[in-house]
Write a protein that holds these residues in place. Structure first.
Motif, mmCIF file in Angstrom:
data_model
loop_
_atom_site.group_PDB
_atom_site.id
_atom_site.type_symbol
_atom_site.label_atom_id
_atom_site.label_comp_id
_atom_site.label_asym_id
_atom_site.label_seq_id
_atom_site.Cartn_x
_atom_site.Cartn_y
_atom_site.Cartn_z
ATOM 1 N N ARG A 12 0.878 -1.175 0.014
ATOM 2 C CA ARG A 12 -0.116 -0.053 0.111
ATOM 3 C C ARG A 12 0.874 1.189 -0.157
ATOM 4 N NH1 ARG A 12 -3.965 -0.483 4.679
ATOM 5 N NH2 ARG A 12 -4.565 1.721 3.844
ATOM 6 N N LEU A 13 1.896 1.362 0.620
ATOM 7 C CA LEU A 13 3.053 2.238 0.723
ATOM 8 C C LEU A 13 3.531 2.781 -0.757
ATOM 9 C CD1 LEU A 13 4.755 2.163 4.161
ATOM 10 C CD2 LEU A 13 3.249 3.919 3.411
ATOM 11 N N GLY A 14 3.858 1.490 -1.407
ATOM 12 C CA GLY A 14 4.385 1.714 -2.813
ATOM 13 C C GLY A 14 3.385 2.077 -3.821
ATOM 14 N N THR A 15 2.158 2.302 -3.600
ATOM 15 C CA THR A 15 1.064 2.851 -4.705
ATOM 16 C C THR A 15 0.044 3.597 -4.251
ATOM 17 O OG1 THR A 15 -0.334 0.631 -4.255
ATOM 18 C CG2 THR A 15 1.328 0.465 -5.777
ATOM 19 N N GLY A 16 -0.713 4.312 -4.907
ATOM 20 C CA GLY A 16 -1.668 4.943 -4.704
ATOM 21 C C GLY A 16 -2.061 5.735 -3.486
ATOM 22 N N ASP A 17 -2.743 5.861 -2.718
ATOM 23 C CA ASP A 17 -2.887 6.776 -1.477
ATOM 24 C C ASP A 17 -1.744 6.923 -0.663
ATOM 25 O OD1 ASP A 17 -5.435 7.670 -2.379
ATOM 26 O OD2 ASP A 17 -6.489 6.573 -1.222
ATOM 27 N N GLY A 18 -1.365 5.369 -0.419
ATOM 28 C CA GLY A 18 -0.119 5.174 0.489
ATOM 29 C C GLY A 18 1.199 5.820 -0.004
ATOM 30 N N ALA A 19 1.463 5.665 -1.221
ATOM 31 C CA ALA A 19 2.615 6.606 -1.881
ATOM 32 C C ALA A 19 2.478 7.918 -1.832
ATOM 33 C CB ALA A 19 2.672 5.975 -3.274
ATOM 34 N N ASP A 72 15.236 7.720 -0.687
ATOM 35 C CA ASP A 72 13.953 8.077 -0.974
ATOM 36 C C ASP A 72 13.209 7.238 -1.856
ATOM 37 O OD1 ASP A 72 14.145 10.122 1.086
ATOM 38 O OD2 ASP A 72 15.436 11.281 -0.542
ATOM 39 N N ASP A 73 13.818 6.420 -2.609
ATOM 40 C CA ASP A 73 12.936 5.525 -3.761
ATOM 41 C C ASP A 73 12.699 4.041 -3.142
ATOM 42 O OD1 ASP A 73 12.703 7.694 -5.540
ATOM 43 O OD2 ASP A 73 14.775 7.456 -6.050
ATOM 44 N N LEU A 74 12.964 3.953 -1.764
ATOM 45 C CA LEU A 74 13.124 2.551 -1.480
ATOM 46 C C LEU A 74 11.934 2.414 -0.367
ATOM 47 C CD1 LEU A 74 16.909 1.895 -1.188
ATOM 48 C CD2 LEU A 74 15.532 0.918 -2.830
#
Length: 156
Positions: A12-19, A72-74
């Motif tokens: 979830r952190l990697g996509t959509g609202d999480g990101a 910052d990209d991980l």
């Protein structure tokens, strides 16, 4: 959805609202983290996602000296951060293998994949395998090394 809630949160952190939530956070400040968490929850963000995003911000702040701008990209875990190869070391190792004539590297237990990305940047074909889905990198245009077309990623 997986059977593991921690894996689901990482996804979830990697996509959509999480990101978007993770990207909107200010630089991590331990003293202000409780107030920030309270504000984000009051704005209607999922409390578990807020906690996960703040954990990522804390890990990224800790990892900045070790991993530089790549951090910052991980998406990090505590173990992943502690075990990650410094980018300069990974690049030197990859260069040595390329100069020795190695053409394909199988990186078993690749973790965050920083060695694998360095191998790919050095022109080596890479098969990266990781058992823990929370660690499996998602290389692409925004990954630390840019696209890694010679990398194939697998979860075992």
């Amino acid at each position: 959805m997986s059977a593991d809630p921690a894996t689901d949160l990482m996804e979830r952190l990697g996509t959509g609202d999480g990101a978007r939530l993770l990207g909107s956070l200010p630089p991590y400040d331990e003293a202000g983290s409780l107030a920030l968490m309270t504000r984000l929850r009051a704005e209607g963000h999922d409390p578990e996602l807020v906690a996960a995003a703040l954990t990522q911000a804390r890990l990224r702040a800790r990892g900045r000296a070790r991993l530089g701008a790549w951090v910052d990209d991980l998406l990090l875990t505590q173990d992943g951060l502690e075990q990650a190869t410094r980018p300069l070391v990974a690049a030197r190792r990859a260069d040595l293998l390329a100069r020795a004539g190695v053409r394909h590297v199988v990186d078993l237990g690749c973790g965050l994949g920083l060695d694998s990305l360095a191998f790919a940047r050095a022109g080596l074909a890479v098969t990266a395998v990781e058992a823990d889905p929370r660690w499996l990198p998602r290389p692409g245009p925004t990954s630390p090394a840019g696209p890694a077309p010679r990398c194939s990623w697998a979860m075992r």
